[in-house]
Design a protein around this motif. Structure first.
Motif, PDB file in Angstrom:
ATOM      1  N   PRO A   1     -18.213 -12.992  -0.396  1.00 13.23           N
ATOM      2  CA  PRO A   1     -16.863 -13.538  -0.373  1.00 13.23           C
ATOM      3  C   PRO A   1     -15.962 -12.931  -1.459  1.00 13.23           C
ATOM      4  CG  PRO A   1     -18.416 -15.295  -0.001  1.00 13.23           C
ATOM      5  CD  PRO A   1     -19.224 -14.059  -0.361  1.00 13.23           C
ATOM      6  N   ASP A   2     -16.520 -12.659  -2.642  1.00 15.32           N
ATOM      7  CA  ASP A   2     -15.721 -12.046  -3.713  1.00 15.32           C
ATOM      8  C   ASP A   2     -15.290 -10.636  -3.341  1.00 15.32           C
ATOM      9  OD1 ASP A   2     -15.853 -14.306  -5.284  1.00 15.32           O
ATOM     10  OD2 ASP A   2     -17.537 -13.569  -6.491  1.00 15.32           O
ATOM     11  N   GLU A   3     -16.188  -9.879  -2.710  1.00 15.23           N
ATOM     12  CA  GLU A   3     -15.844  -8.521  -2.282  1.00 15.23           C
ATOM     13  C   GLU A   3     -14.778  -8.537  -1.179  1.00 15.23           C
ATOM     14  OE1 GLU A   3     -20.013  -6.164  -3.129  1.00 15.23           O
ATOM     15  OE2 GLU A   3     -19.889  -7.501  -1.381  1.00 15.23           O
ATOM     16  N   ILE A   4     -14.905  -9.486  -0.267  1.00 14.45           N
ATOM     17  CA  ILE A   4     -13.904  -9.621   0.789  1.00 14.45           C
ATOM     18  C   ILE A   4     -12.554  -9.992   0.192  1.00 14.45           C
ATOM     19  CG2 ILE A   4     -13.223 -10.986   2.818  1.00 14.45           C
ATOM     20  CD1 ILE A   4     -16.236 -11.042   3.548  1.00 14.45           C
ATOM     21  N   ALA A   5     -12.557 -10.827  -0.833  1.00 12.97           N
ATOM     22  CA  ALA A   5     -11.302 -11.198  -1.493  1.00 12.97           C
ATOM     23  C   ALA A   5     -10.628  -9.971  -2.101  1.00 12.97           C
ATOM     24  CB  ALA A   5     -11.557 -12.258  -2.562  1.00 12.97           C
ATOM     25  N   VAL A   6     -11.406  -9.068  -2.699  1.00 20.99           N
ATOM     26  CA  VAL A   6     -10.842  -7.836  -3.261  1.00 20.99           C
ATOM     27  C   VAL A   6     -10.268  -6.965  -2.148  1.00 20.99           C
ATOM     28  CG1 VAL A   6     -11.397  -5.675  -4.460  1.00 20.99           C
ATOM     29  CG2 VAL A   6     -12.288  -7.842  -5.318  1.00 20.99           C
ATOM     30  N   LEU A   7     -11.006  -6.821  -1.058  1.00 19.84           N
ATOM     31  CA  LEU A   7     -10.498  -6.042   0.078  1.00 19.84           C
ATOM     32  C   LEU A   7      -9.201  -6.644   0.612  1.00 19.84           C
ATOM     33  CD1 LEU A   7     -13.843  -5.433   2.000  1.00 19.84           C
ATOM     34  CD2 LEU A   7     -12.465  -3.691   0.835  1.00 19.84           C
ATOM     35  N   HIS A   8      -9.176  -7.946   0.770  1.00 22.92           N
ATOM     36  CA  HIS A   8      -7.980  -8.626   1.262  1.00 22.92           C
ATOM     37  C   HIS A   8      -6.803  -8.385   0.330  1.00 22.92           C
ATOM     38  CE1 HIS A   8      -5.232 -12.067   1.769  1.00 22.92           C
ATOM     39  NE2 HIS A   8      -5.493 -11.878   3.045  1.00 22.92           N
ATOM     40  N   ASP A   9      -7.034  -8.519  -0.955  1.00 22.94           N
ATOM     41  CA  ASP A   9      -5.974  -8.286  -1.932  1.00 22.94           C
ATOM     42  C   ASP A   9      -5.444  -6.863  -1.830  1.00 22.94           C
ATOM     43  OD1 ASP A   9      -4.403  -8.934  -4.421  1.00 22.94           O
ATOM     44  OD2 ASP A   9      -5.680  -7.322  -5.201  1.00 22.94           O
ATOM     45  N   TRP A  10      -6.352  -5.900  -1.773  1.00 17.87           N
ATOM     46  CA  TRP A  10      -5.921  -4.494  -1.723  1.00 17.87           C
ATOM     47  C   TRP A  10      -5.099  -4.214  -0.472  1.00 17.87           C
ATOM     48  CZ3 TRP A  10      -5.888  -0.173   1.195  1.00 17.87           C
ATOM     49  CH2 TRP A  10      -5.526   1.022   0.542  1.00 17.87           C
ATOM     50  N   PHE A  11      -5.595  -4.644   0.691  1.00 22.03           N
ATOM     51  CA  PHE A  11      -4.871  -4.371   1.927  1.00 22.03           C
ATOM     52  C   PHE A  11      -3.536  -5.101   1.973  1.00 22.03           C
ATOM     53  CE2 PHE A  11      -8.973  -2.783   3.494  1.00 22.03           C
ATOM     54  CZ  PHE A  11      -8.544  -1.597   4.058  1.00 22.03           C
ATOM     55  N   THR A  12      -3.487  -6.312   1.451  1.00 22.13           N
ATOM     56  CA  THR A  12      -2.221  -7.050   1.410  1.00 22.13           C
ATOM     57  C   THR A  12      -1.218  -6.327   0.531  1.00 22.13           C
ATOM     58  OG1 THR A  12      -3.361  -9.148   1.774  1.00 22.13           O
ATOM     59  CG2 THR A  12      -1.151  -9.270   0.810  1.00 22.13           C
ATOM     60  N   ARG A  13      -1.651  -5.940  -0.655  1.00 19.62           N
ATOM     61  CA  ARG A  13      -0.748  -5.244  -1.576  1.00 19.62           C
ATOM     62  C   ARG A  13      -0.355  -3.866  -1.048  1.00 19.62           C
ATOM     63  NH1 ARG A  13      -3.724  -5.749  -7.121  1.00 19.62           N
ATOM     64  NH2 ARG A  13      -1.944  -4.544  -7.820  1.00 19.62           N
ATOM     65  N   ALA A  14      -1.296  -3.140  -0.442  1.00 20.01           N
ATOM     66  CA  ALA A  14      -0.986  -1.822   0.111  1.00 20.01           C
ATOM     67  C   ALA A  14      -0.009  -1.934   1.280  1.00 20.01           C
ATOM     68  CB  ALA A  14      -2.271  -1.118   0.551  1.00 20.01           C
ATOM     69  N   SER A  15      -0.143  -2.959   2.098  1.00 20.91           N
ATOM     70  CA  SER A  15       0.783  -3.162   3.220  1.00 20.91           C
ATOM     71  C   SER A  15       2.186  -3.456   2.718  1.00 20.91           C
ATOM     72  CB  SER A  15       0.306  -4.315   4.108  1.00 20.91           C
ATOM     73  OG  SER A  15      -0.917  -3.999   4.707  1.00 20.91           O
ATOM     74  N   THR A  16       2.285  -4.280   1.702  1.00 14.28           N
ATOM     75  CA  THR A  16       3.588  -4.589   1.109  1.00 14.28           C
ATOM     76  C   THR A  16       4.205  -3.337   0.504  1.00 14.28           C
ATOM     77  OG1 THR A  16       2.892  -6.854   0.655  1.00 14.28           O
ATOM     78  CG2 THR A  16       4.770  -6.025  -0.609  1.00 14.28           C
ATOM     79  N   LEU A  17       3.402  -2.574  -0.214  1.00 15.42           N
ATOM     80  CA  LEU A  17       3.883  -1.334  -0.818  1.00 15.42           C
ATOM     81  C   LEU A  17       4.384  -0.372   0.261  1.00 15.42           C
ATOM     82  CD1 LEU A  17       2.395   0.576  -3.726  1.00 15.42           C
ATOM     83  CD2 LEU A  17       2.740   1.801  -1.596  1.00 15.42           C
ATOM     84  N   ALA A  18       3.631  -0.208   1.340  1.00 15.12           N
ATOM     85  CA  ALA A  18       4.027   0.694   2.418  1.00 15.12           C
ATOM     86  C   ALA A  18       5.327   0.240   3.069  1.00 15.12           C
ATOM     87  CB  ALA A  18       2.917   0.795   3.462  1.00 15.12           C
ATOM     88  N   ALA A  19       5.444  -1.049   3.340  1.00 14.46           N
ATOM     89  CA  ALA A  19       6.664  -1.566   3.960  1.00 14.46           C
ATOM     90  C   ALA A  19       7.869  -1.364   3.057  1.00 14.46           C
ATOM     91  CB  ALA A  19       6.495  -3.046   4.296  1.00 14.46           C
ATOM     92  N   THR A  20       7.693  -1.610   1.766  1.00 12.19           N
ATOM     93  CA  THR A  20       8.783  -1.415   0.808  1.00 12.19           C
ATOM     94  C   THR A  20       9.176   0.054   0.741  1.00 12.19           C
ATOM     95  OG1 THR A  20       8.048  -3.313  -0.481  1.00 12.19           O
ATOM     96  CG2 THR A  20       9.486  -1.740  -1.603  1.00 12.19           C
ATOM     97  N   TYR A  21       8.189   0.924   0.673  1.00 11.48           N
ATOM     98  CA  TYR A  21       8.471   2.358   0.608  1.00 11.48           C
ATOM     99  C   TYR A  21       9.231   2.815   1.846  1.00 11.48           C
ATOM    100  CZ  TYR A  21       7.958   7.365   0.312  1.00 11.48           C
ATOM    101  OH  TYR A  21       8.236   8.704   0.262  1.00 11.48           O
ATOM    102  N   LEU A  22       8.765   2.409   3.021  1.00 11.08           N
ATOM    103  CA  LEU A  22       9.442   2.813   4.254  1.00 11.08           C
ATOM    104  C   LEU A  22      10.867   2.281   4.296  1.00 11.08           C
ATOM    105  CD1 LEU A  22       6.548   2.347   6.815  1.00 11.08           C
ATOM    106  CD2 LEU A  22       7.509   4.505   5.984  1.00 11.08           C
ATOM    107  N   GLU A  23      11.065   1.066   3.860  1.00 13.57           N
ATOM    108  CA  GLU A  23      12.411   0.485   3.829  1.00 13.57           C
ATOM    109  C   GLU A  23      13.318   1.278   2.888  1.00 13.57           C
ATOM    110  OE1 GLU A  23      15.655  -1.836   4.636  1.00 13.57           O
ATOM    111  OE2 GLU A  23      13.760  -1.768   5.713  1.00 13.57           O
ATOM    112  N   GLU A  24      12.793   1.671   1.741  1.00 11.61           N
ATOM    113  CA  GLU A  24      13.598   2.403   0.755  1.00 11.61           C
ATOM    114  C   GLU A  24      13.890   3.848   1.174  1.00 11.61           C
ATOM    115  OE1 GLU A  24      11.744   0.075  -3.133  1.00 11.61           O
ATOM    116  OE2 GLU A  24      11.183   2.159  -2.737  1.00 11.61           O
ATOM    117  N   HIS A  25      12.951   4.478   1.844  1.00 15.25           N
ATOM    118  CA  HIS A  25      13.062   5.915   2.071  1.00 15.25           C
ATOM    119  C   HIS A  25      13.237   6.353   3.511  1.00 15.25           C
ATOM    120  CE1 HIS A  25      12.169   6.716  -2.123  1.00 15.25           C
ATOM    121  NE2 HIS A  25      11.228   5.799  -2.041  1.00 15.25           N
TER     122      HIS A  25
END
Length: 109
Positions: free
Chosen positions: A81-105
């Protein structure tokens, strides 16, 4: 790794059937032409269109995706469960970063 996961993480998405679907969508011409959905006027409200998955399409979607979701469930079983939480965090943050980048550029100016 030993699995400590007791419930599946990946579950198939709910699929609307003709009895439950009521949400119109502007992006329905292609799925309608392909025979996946039907569009009918709502008899109670002439402004609305009832969009429903065809039962044959629901069966095909399940045929294709249920084995995939079973494999995802097996894959998640290899992580704690702890490893899944890290994966979830990374994918959530990476998705937000990608969406923000696409919106900006990538938006047309």
């Amino acid at each position: 790794m030993t699995s400590r996961l007791t419930t599946p993480i990946a579950t198939p998405p709910a699929i609307s059937t003709p009895e439950t679907a009521q949400t119109p969508s502007p992006a329905t011409p292609a799925p309608t032409r392909a025979g996946y959905i039907t569009r009918r006027p709502d008899p109670a409200d002439r402004r609305r269109i009832r969009v429903a998955a065809r039962l044959e399409a629901v069966a095909r979607v399940r045929e294709v995706y249920e084995p995939y979701y079973a494999r995802l469930t097996q894959l998640f079983a290899d992580y704690s469960p702890d490893e899944i939480a890290v994966l979830h965090d990374w994918f959530t943050r990476a998705s937000t970063l990608a969406a923000t980048y696409l919106e900006e550029h990538c938006r047309p100016d």
